[in-house]
Design an enzyme around this catalytic site. Sequence first.
Site, PDB file in Angstrom:
ATOM      1  N   ASN A  97      44.699  48.489  85.048  1.00  0.00           N
ATOM      2  CA  ASN A  97      43.607  49.416  84.762  1.00  0.00           C
ATOM      3  C   ASN A  97      43.961  50.272  83.555  1.00  0.00           C
ATOM      4  OD1 ASN A  97      41.517  51.334  84.852  1.00  0.00           O
ATOM      5  ND2 ASN A  97      41.477  51.338  87.078  1.00  0.00           N
ATOM      6  N   CYS A 117      36.400  50.235  77.859  1.00  0.00           N
ATOM      7  CA  CYS A 117      37.140  49.632  78.965  1.00  0.00           C
ATOM      8  C   CYS A 117      36.962  48.120  79.008  1.00  0.00           C
ATOM      9  CB  CYS A 117      36.720  50.263  80.281  1.00  0.00           C
ATOM     10  SG  CYS A 117      34.949  50.196  80.604  1.00  0.00           S
ATOM     11  N   HIS A 161      32.708  50.636  84.411  1.00  0.00           N
ATOM     12  CA  HIS A 161      34.152  50.611  84.125  1.00  0.00           C
ATOM     13  C   HIS A 161      34.719  49.257  84.534  1.00  0.00           C
ATOM     14  CE1 HIS A 161      38.223  51.837  83.410  1.00  0.00           C
ATOM     15  NE2 HIS A 161      38.563  51.508  84.649  1.00  0.00           N
TER      16      HIS A 161
END
Length: 336
Positions: free
Chosen positions: A134, A14, A119
């Site tokens: 995202n 991520c 994250h």
Amino acid sequence: MDAIFHEKQEGSLCAQHCLNNLLQGEYFTPVELSSIAQQLDEEERMRMAEGGVTSDEYRTFLQQPSGNMDDSGFFSIQVISNALGVWGLELILFNSREYQGLMTNPINEKAFICNYKEHWFTVRKLGQQWFNLNSLLTGPELISDTYLALFLAQLQQEGYSIFVIRGNLPECDAEKILKIVRVEQQQRPKLIGEDDAQTSSGLRVNLNPKDQGPGLEERPLDSDEEQLRKALALSRQDMEVEDEEADLRRAIQLSMQEPTISGSTTSMPCAPKESNVSATSGTSSTGSIGGNQENSLSAEEIRRKRQAYFDRQAQLNTQAAAAQQQDTKPTGSDGQ
């Protein structure tokens, strides 16, 4: 929104997706970020060695795993900060005194990086509009200017750390296109892995076709508008419940009233003809009971009649239950 670069989640990379979505291109690979992390690890090792390579602290440090990366693909804030430093970009903690003292409106910023439990994801302004990039989403999510501050506040409440991006971001195609046209999104992207079926609750008629670009005709339903719709729906439900309860109370009142009560036309717009309602009772035509008090019921009389009504109802229920129980008892043989 094909012009917007949106790198989707792969493994635990991520941090890589966050950086590339921020910069709007494939600028970093896991190998490059690993190299930055290893460099940071070496710098930390050299600082620890200054206290002596035979010290317990140094030996403990060598035994510990890297704090800047792991085998899953996670990278620390230090790695992200150093990677952005290559582009002359810096991070400022959103809720720090330094930033809050500037009293800057979030919509005037260029981008944010958000982190929670390892994250990372980016929220960036492209053209004159904000997007949630995202990597866990199936595509970019449009965020209205009015909702941006609420969105960031909600993330903070959920435990996210938010960093403001300062500096000049590299030019990208999406920035050039969205300076000319505005994206309109009707259905919000779902999380990767969710059912592809979209509900109709987010549908909305597009009212600004002139502001559309090619392939960007969808109009979003802002999250604050969704919350308003939900609030209105809940208020309507509450009103319906209140109406039902009011109807029930009126029905009970009517059922408790005797047709021979004088001056009781207040709650009976259709009084039976056989009721003994006196024309000279002093009750006004509007239903007020401020006339002859002798023909009106006192509070104690109303209480007694209400109690008598419920006692009768309880007695009827008891009798009905007893009759039903009697019917279910075995009757024995047919000849008896």
